[in-house]
Design a protein around this motif. Structure first.
Motif, short mmCIF file in Angstrom:
data_model
loop_
_atom_site.label_atom_id
_atom_site.label_comp_id
_atom_site.label_asym_id
_atom_site.label_seq_id
_atom_site.Cartn_x
_atom_site.Cartn_y
_atom_site.Cartn_z
N THR A 39 136.45 -120.20 149.67
CA THR A 39 136.26 -119.21 149.78
C THR A 39 135.91 -117.60 149.53
N SER A 40 135.35 -116.95 150.79
CA SER A 40 134.37 -115.74 149.90
C SER A 40 134.63 -114.34 150.21
N ASN A 41 136.28 -114.74 151.04
CA ASN A 41 137.09 -112.98 151.59
C ASN A 41 138.07 -113.41 152.27
N PRO A 42 139.42 -112.96 151.98
CA PRO A 42 139.50 -111.41 151.29
C PRO A 42 139.45 -111.48 149.61
N GLY A 43 140.11 -111.34 149.03
CA GLY A 43 140.84 -111.31 147.80
C GLY A 43 140.55 -110.35 146.65
N LEU A 44 141.18 -110.72 145.29
CA LEU A 44 139.91 -109.83 144.79
C LEU A 44 138.59 -110.19 143.94
N ILE A 45 138.28 -109.90 143.80
CA ILE A 45 136.71 -110.08 144.23
C ILE A 45 136.15 -110.54 142.51
N GLY A 46 136.88 -110.66 141.70
CA GLY A 46 136.41 -110.99 140.37
C GLY A 46 137.01 -112.92 140.46
N ALA A 47 138.08 -112.83 140.98
CA ALA A 47 138.84 -114.39 141.08
C ALA A 47 137.76 -114.52 142.51
N LEU A 48 137.39 -114.22 143.30
CA LEU A 48 136.95 -115.04 144.68
C LEU A 48 135.45 -115.58 143.50
N LEU A 49 134.51 -114.63 143.16
CA LEU A 49 133.27 -114.54 142.23
C LEU A 49 133.49 -115.94 141.48
N VAL A 50 134.70 -116.64 141.23
CA VAL A 50 134.52 -117.79 140.14
C VAL A 50 133.65 -118.74 140.82
N ALA A 51 135.36 -119.21 141.37
CA ALA A 51 135.14 -120.10 143.20
C ALA A 51 133.64 -120.29 144.03
N VAL A 52 133.36 -118.82 144.34
CA VAL A 52 132.00 -118.66 144.77
C VAL A 52 130.79 -119.29 144.05
N ASN A 53 130.63 -118.65 142.64
CA ASN A 53 129.45 -119.03 141.92
C ASN A 53 129.31 -120.66 141.62
#
Ligand code: KG4
Ligand code: ZN
Length: 336
Positions: free
Chosen positions: A83-97
């Motif tokens: 999932t790269s969007n939408p959502g809580l930015i800091g939360a999204l970044l964890v799985a994206v990275n």
């Protein structure tokens, strides 16, 4: 045959899943969700910074678990979805990275997925015969969207909320009635006991739009509660839950009625998101679609809330369209 390892961390569930597609049929081989609900319950809602930290702590463990349960190693995985969007930015970044690192180190393709498309795709797992076009209604803690789905990836937002999301309003009302976060499921149960539902204003905006406003009905409930408390009256919790649910659900029926009146070519309704688990909403939409001769698809309750299986399911269609990402993939708080 294709296998995808999918990740989701947009809000307060860290999730990983392995899915397989064979002859067009999608099967979930494993589905792991590490819920943070107990952590956030203390604060009465999701604390973004705590969510990000909890995702970081959980993500490696659930990845091993998802692979093990699917009886796979990374060699058996053809692509990684996230999932790269939408959502809580800091939360999204964890799985994206995490997904980017994994894709880079194992030299696997990376597939970015929109969370709302993911919620809708839960239905492709539960109902393999379902195909666009259809009208989608996605309601969760963060979204309330009426979507015109012309193709697996061709989604047009035609209605939404102007303030609180539908799930958020259930949670806020639940909270003032003393329910632990998130109160949606508890409100669902309590509403059955309300024999004299209280009357609350509609969340369906009174204009031509297909929009909702859930903050008004939430405030009406809060005011009613405050007034009764000040007078020392006993709070009819079940009647409030039943009345609030009735007002919220009937608003959805009103706006979906308008939607189908305007799009006579559409003969199918698909619902998704955490609130799609609400039994009163499910029953009302069964009646609504039966009356209008519309087909209704709803995900199994286990796939309504946030999970990685739905992200994996949507990823197969992104793959088919060649929508891949590389290590420059970023996360976005808004829908892209
Ligand atoms: O889809 P989801 O897990 O997360 C977001 O993307 O926000 O949805 C969570 C929301 C919460 O607001 C929760 O209270 C609500 O879905 N929910 C329900 C029910 N089960 C979950 N709301 C009403 N009735 C339910 N049975
Ligand atoms: Zn969601």
């Amino acid at each position: 045959m294709m296998r995808i390892l999918a990740f989701e961390s947009s809000c307060d569930e860290t999730a990983a899943a392995v899915l397989e597609r064979k002859d067009g049929k999608i099967t979930v081989l494993s589905d792991i969700v590490a819920s943070q609900v107990a952590i956030h319950a203390k604060f009465g809602g999701v604390v973004p910074e705590i969510a990000s930290r909890a995702h970081s702590e959980a993500i490696s463990g659930i990845t091993y678990e998802a692979l093990e349960k699917a009886n796979c190693t990374m060699d058996d995985i053809d692509a990684i979805a996230v999932t790269s969007n939408p959502g809580l930015i800091g939360a999204l970044l964890v799985a994206v990275n995490f997904a980017k690192s994994l894709a880079y180190s194992y030299n696997k393709p990376l597939i970015p997925v929109n969370h709302i498309k993911g919620h809708i795709a839960a239905n492709y797992i539960c109902h393999p015969e379902l195909k666009p076009p259809f009208i989608g209604f996605v309601a969760s803690g963060g979204h309330t969207s009426v979507v015109r789905v012309e193709g697996y990836r061709d989604h047009t937002l035609i209605g939404g909320t102007r303030d609180d999301a539908m799930g958020e309003s259930f949670d806020k009302v639940g909270r003032v009635m003393g329910m632990p976060y998130p109160g949606g499921a508890a409100m669902d149960k309590l509403a059955y006991e309300g024999k004299n539902p209280m009357k609350f204003p509609s969340a369906a905006i009174r204009d031509d739009s297909l929009d909702f406003s859930f903050s008004g009905i939430k405030t009406a409930v809060l005011n009613t509660l405050n007034q009764m408390q000040q007078k020392g009256e006993e709070i009819p919790r079940a009647d409030i839950a039943a009345g609030f649910t009735e007002a919220a659900v009937s608003s959805v029926v009103i706006k979906l009625g308008m939607t189908f009146d305007r799009t006579p070519d559409m003969k199918t309704l698909v619902i998704a998101g955490g609130v799609a688990a609400n039994s009163h909403l499910r029953t009302a939409l069964e009646k609504f679609t039966q009356k209008r001769g519309i087909a209704l698809y709803m995900p199994d309750r286990s796939l309504c809330g946030d999970n990685a299986s739905m992200i994996g399911a949507a990823a197969f269609f992104e793959w088919d369209a060649g929508n891949l990402a590389d290590v420059t993939l970023n996360a976005y708080a808004y829908s892209v």
